[in-house]
Structures are given as C-alpha cells and as structure tokens.
Motif scaffolding. Structure first.
Motif, PDB file in Angstrom:
ATOM      1  N   HIS A  32       0.755  -0.912   0.364  1.00 40.20           N
ATOM      2  CA  HIS A  32       0.279  -0.343   0.044  1.00 40.20           C
ATOM      3  C   HIS A  32       1.095   1.135   0.130  1.00 40.20           C
ATOM      4  O   HIS A  32       0.546   2.266  -0.306  1.00 40.20           O
ATOM      5  CB  HIS A  32      -0.761   0.226   1.488  1.00 40.20           C
ATOM      6  CG  HIS A  32      -0.089  -0.226   2.596  1.00 40.20           C
ATOM      7  ND1 HIS A  32       1.092  -0.671   2.489  1.00 40.20           N
ATOM      8  CD2 HIS A  32       0.080   0.983   3.212  1.00 40.20           C
ATOM      9  CE1 HIS A  32       1.381  -1.038   3.696  1.00 40.20           C
ATOM     10  NE2 HIS A  32       1.329   0.664   4.125  1.00 40.20           N
ATOM     11  N   SER A  33       2.089   0.977   0.270  1.00 39.14           N
ATOM     12  CA  SER A  33       3.204   2.519   0.451  1.00 39.14           C
ATOM     13  C   SER A  33       2.785   3.423  -0.435  1.00 39.14           C
ATOM     14  O   SER A  33       3.044   2.757  -1.186  1.00 39.14           O
ATOM     15  CB  SER A  33       4.232   2.584   0.471  1.00 39.14           C
ATOM     16  OG  SER A  33       5.548   3.147   0.635  1.00 39.14           O
ATOM     17  N   MET A  34       3.235   4.487  -0.983  1.00 40.82           N
ATOM     18  CA  MET A  34       2.839   5.615  -1.505  1.00 40.82           C
ATOM     19  C   MET A  34       5.239   6.042  -1.753  1.00 40.82           C
ATOM     20  O   MET A  34       5.098   7.332  -2.797  1.00 40.82           O
ATOM     21  CB  MET A  34       2.715   7.150  -1.352  1.00 40.82           C
ATOM     22  CG  MET A  34       1.173   7.410  -0.112  1.00 40.82           C
ATOM     23  SD  MET A  34       0.205   8.408  -0.401  1.00 40.82           S
ATOM     24  CE  MET A  34       0.436   8.291   1.549  1.00 40.82           C
ATOM     25  N   CYS A  54       9.221  -1.863  -3.644  1.00 47.25           N
ATOM     26  CA  CYS A  54       9.320  -2.763  -2.756  1.00 47.25           C
ATOM     27  C   CYS A  54       9.601  -3.711  -1.933  1.00 47.25           C
ATOM     28  O   CYS A  54       9.342  -4.307  -3.051  1.00 47.25           O
ATOM     29  CB  CYS A  54       7.658  -2.818  -2.421  1.00 47.25           C
ATOM     30  SG  CYS A  54       7.254  -0.912  -1.716  1.00 47.25           S
ATOM     31  N   PHE A  55      10.083  -4.372  -1.728  1.00 51.19           N
ATOM     32  CA  PHE A  55       9.801  -5.825  -1.364  1.00 51.19           C
ATOM     33  C   PHE A  55       9.213  -6.974   0.072  1.00 51.19           C
ATOM     34  O   PHE A  55      10.122  -5.924   1.553  1.00 51.19           O
ATOM     35  CB  PHE A  55      11.685  -6.079  -0.720  1.00 51.19           C
ATOM     36  CG  PHE A  55      12.365  -5.750  -1.694  1.00 51.19           C
ATOM     37  CD1 PHE A  55      12.281  -6.534  -2.826  1.00 51.19           C
ATOM     38  CD2 PHE A  55      12.918  -4.760  -1.670  1.00 51.19           C
ATOM     39  CE1 PHE A  55      12.964  -6.152  -4.572  1.00 51.19           C
ATOM     40  CE2 PHE A  55      13.251  -4.008  -3.226  1.00 51.19           C
ATOM     41  CZ  PHE A  55      13.874  -4.962  -4.422  1.00 51.19           C
ATOM     42  N   GLU A  56       8.527  -7.212  -0.102  1.00 51.76           N
ATOM     43  CA  GLU A  56       7.977  -7.692   1.080  1.00 51.76           C
ATOM     44  C   GLU A  56       8.737  -8.338   2.069  1.00 51.76           C
ATOM     45  O   GLU A  56       8.857  -9.913   1.934  1.00 51.76           O
ATOM     46  CB  GLU A  56       6.534  -8.609   1.190  1.00 51.76           C
ATOM     47  CG  GLU A  56       5.881  -7.671   1.007  1.00 51.76           C
ATOM     48  CD  GLU A  56       4.031  -8.263   1.157  1.00 51.76           C
ATOM     49  OE1 GLU A  56       3.175  -7.715   1.236  1.00 51.76           O
ATOM     50  OE2 GLU A  56       3.527  -9.578  -0.105  1.00 51.76           O
ATOM     51  N   ILE A  57       8.533  -7.890   3.045  1.00 50.42           N
ATOM     52  CA  ILE A  57      10.302  -8.858   3.999  1.00 50.42           C
ATOM     53  C   ILE A  57       9.450  -8.473   5.632  1.00 50.42           C
ATOM     54  O   ILE A  57       9.707  -7.134   6.037  1.00 50.42           O
ATOM     55  CB  ILE A  57      11.339  -8.038   3.638  1.00 50.42           C
ATOM     56  CG1 ILE A  57      11.742  -8.356   2.025  1.00 50.42           C
ATOM     57  CG2 ILE A  57      12.770  -8.515   4.498  1.00 50.42           C
ATOM     58  CD1 ILE A  57      12.497  -9.411   2.488  1.00 50.42           C
ATOM     59  N   GLY A  58       9.514  -9.505   5.893  1.00 50.72           N
ATOM     60  CA  GLY A  58       9.505  -9.521   7.886  1.00 50.72           C
ATOM     61  C   GLY A  58      10.223  -9.314   8.306  1.00 50.72           C
ATOM     62  O   GLY A  58      11.671  -9.968   7.686  1.00 50.72           O
TER      63      GLY A  58
END
Ligand code: NAD
Length: 299
Positions: A32-34, A54-58
């Motif tokens: 969702h990031s701008m 963007c990288f989805e990293i937890g």
C-alpha cells in the motif's frame, strides 16, 4: 497482476538500464506504500538513474535481505514495520538520532558499509521550517511515544528545542516514553518531561504555555477520525502551532478544533511525510527532492 503503466509515451533512455541504482523498501505488509510513487517520480523529474522497489520482508527474512543490499550493491533501502528496530543488528553504523531512537527507517550503502538513519524527525523539523517556523528555542507539548513520536522528540531536542513535554496514556508505549525522556536528558540540553495524559489539568496548562502542540498518536487517523485528544478550542492560543502527524484524513478533528480557536499555523502530516522522504532521497542521491512537484502530483 501488475498495473498498466501510464505517463511513459515513448522509449526510455538513460533510465532502467544496466547502470541503474536500486533502492528498496523492506517491510511487511507494504504494497500500500506511497514511497515508490514519491521516489520514482522524483528520480524521473531530476533525470536520476535510480529506481525504488517494495520488498515484502518481515523479521524472518530480514538478515538475508539486508545482506542482499551489500551483495547486489544496492544504494540503500527504506525500512518500515516490523523491521525498524530489528534491522539495527545487521548494520555497521547508526546516525546519532537513530541511536537515540533505537530505530532505523533508512539504510545507506557506502561501498558495503551500511549506515542506518531515521528521517521521520528530520521530516517534522523540516515541515515546520517550510512554513518559516524554527524548532530552536521552542516549548513543545506533544502526545505520543511510538514510531512517529520518538524521532519527532529526539530530532526536535537535537535541533535545539528548549523544552519538550510528553503526554501519553499508560499503555505498551509508556516504557518507550520513559526511555525517550532519559535519552534526551543524557544527550541534549533540552528540558524534557513525561506526564500521564489522564492528568488533563497538566495537559491543558502545558498546551497553554507552549509554542507548539504536536499530536503524534494514532487518534484522528482512520478509523479514529471522529476522535481528538483536545476537543475544547479554548485550550489553544492563536499564535501557537498545532501539528497533527496524521495525513488521512487531510483535515483531522484536532485541526478543526485548532482552526475554530483561530490558530493560524495548523498543519497535517503530509509535509512531514514528504520531507522525511526528501531526507532519505538526499542521503542516497546527494540531491534535493523536488518536493513542490511531489506535493502537486501526489497530494
Ligand atoms: P504507534 O503505534 O507506534 O504509536 C501510537 C501512539 O498513540 C502511542 O504513543 C500510543 O500510546 C498512542 N495512543 C494509542 N491509543 C491512544 C489513545 N486512545 N489515547 C491516547 N493515545 C493513544 O504509531 P505511530 O507509527 O507512531 O503512528 C502514530 C501517528 O503518526 C499515526 O497517526 C500515523 O499516521 C502518524 N505518522 C505520520 C507520519 C508522517 O510522516 N506524517 C509518519 C509516521 C506516522
């Protein structure tokens, strides 16, 4: 499924080629990031051969992801929740503000040496500066002690605020509030205090004596948009600054109360958001982000 690209009407040259510098954003969730829209449009406007993804990293994949910054020779990355504290152990150095906040939102890679910075506080101070207001010598009452409030308090103290009065509820952020007070006392000349928000007389009196009131809590943000920590306009005085870090909705309940009180300097969190991005942009590229352009196309 990827979106259709709009706005590129011809062949691209000098961008997204074999020389492109890569900047990341490592967080989860993050689609969702701008930030990608902000940074990529700023790169395009200035003709800089960078791209931001963007990288989805937890936390579970963070060590490998940070190592990839070195391996892939990325220029750097933003970091957001849940990684802002966790990332510190994988970095080589920290900026003074990052060390005081015990948090990082920006990583810069200088030939394999990774330095962590926190730019949210810089964004807050710069957003005031953009309006011709200096934090130096000011008395500020603020609510909040979380991810936004901590760098705001620390950077304001580092940049010469005379006094910061923090009010917070006794929730899981109280220990962080106590830590913020200790750190600011140890590392700066700023006078700082912490009071429970339930002491409403102290809160009211503090606002009356302040140059700035900053709300850095989640109150006022969707889905709490009908709430405010100050509902009586008589608590504000006309020549003070009222700053709400919330940027959605654009005019919060708190801002409406301040406007009703006749306060001229009432601000939402958009300026802070753009300016924290601009501070990261400068760290990576050495250039000033075209912030007026970003505001015009995005907000
Ligand atoms: P957080 O969860 O880390 O902290 C939330 C804060 O709100 C804590 O201090 C908590 O004690 C306080 N709080 C929660 N419920 C409360 C209640 N009922 N009454 C009083 N205080 C209460 O969140 P965060 O990441 O620090 O975000 C806080 C706000 O800052 C949000 O509104 C967010 O939109 C905004 N923000 C703005 C920017 C920007 O660039 N403008 C950046 C980050 C966050």
């Amino acid at each position: 499924m990827a979106n259709k690209i709009t706005g590129i009407n011809g062949p691209i040259t000098g961008w997204l080629d074999g020389h492109t510098y890569l900047i990341g954003l490592m967080a989860y969730p993050i689609r969702h990031s701008m930030s990608p829209t902000m940074h990529n449009n700023a790169f395009a406007k200035l003709g800089l051969n960078y791209t931001y993804l963007c990288f989805e990293i937890g936390n579970d994949k963070l060590e490998k992801a940070v190592d990839a910054i070195r391996t892939l020779d990325m220029r750097g990355s933003n970091v957001s929740m849940p990684n802002k504290k966790e990332v510190i152990k994988y970095l080589d150095k920290l900026s003074p503000a990052s060390e005081m906040c015990d948090a990082v939102n920006t990583i810069v890679n200088d030939n394999g040496v990774l330095t962590g910075y926190t730019t949210d506080g810089i964004g807050f101070v710069q957003a005031l500066k953009d309006e011709g207001i200096s934090i130096k010598g000011k008395v500020m009452t603020m609510t909040g002690a979380g991810g936004a409030a901590t760098p705001i308090a620390v950077q304001s103290a580092l940049d010469g605020a005379k006094e910061i009065r923090i009010f917070n509820i006794k929730d899981d952020k109280w220990a962080q509030a106590e830590k913020n007070v200790r750190t600011i006392q140890e590392k700066t000349d700023c006078k700082v205090s912490l009071t429970e928000l339930s002491d409403q007389d102290a809160f009211k009196n503090s606002i009356a004596e302040s140059d700035i009131y900053c709300d850095a809590t989640s109150i006022g943000m969707k889905p709490l948009e009908d709430k405010t920590l100050v509902s009586d306009p008589s608590w504000f005085h006309k020549d003070m600054v009222v700053f709400d870090t919330v940027y959605s909705p654009r005019t919060t309940k708190l801002m409406k109360v301040a406007q009703e009180a006749g306060v001229e300097h009432v601000y939402d969190g958009i300026g802070m958001m753009i300016d924290q991005g601009a501070a990261s942009f400068k760290l990576w590229t050495g250039k000033d982000m075209p912030t007026d352009y970003i505001r015009e196309i995005m907000f």
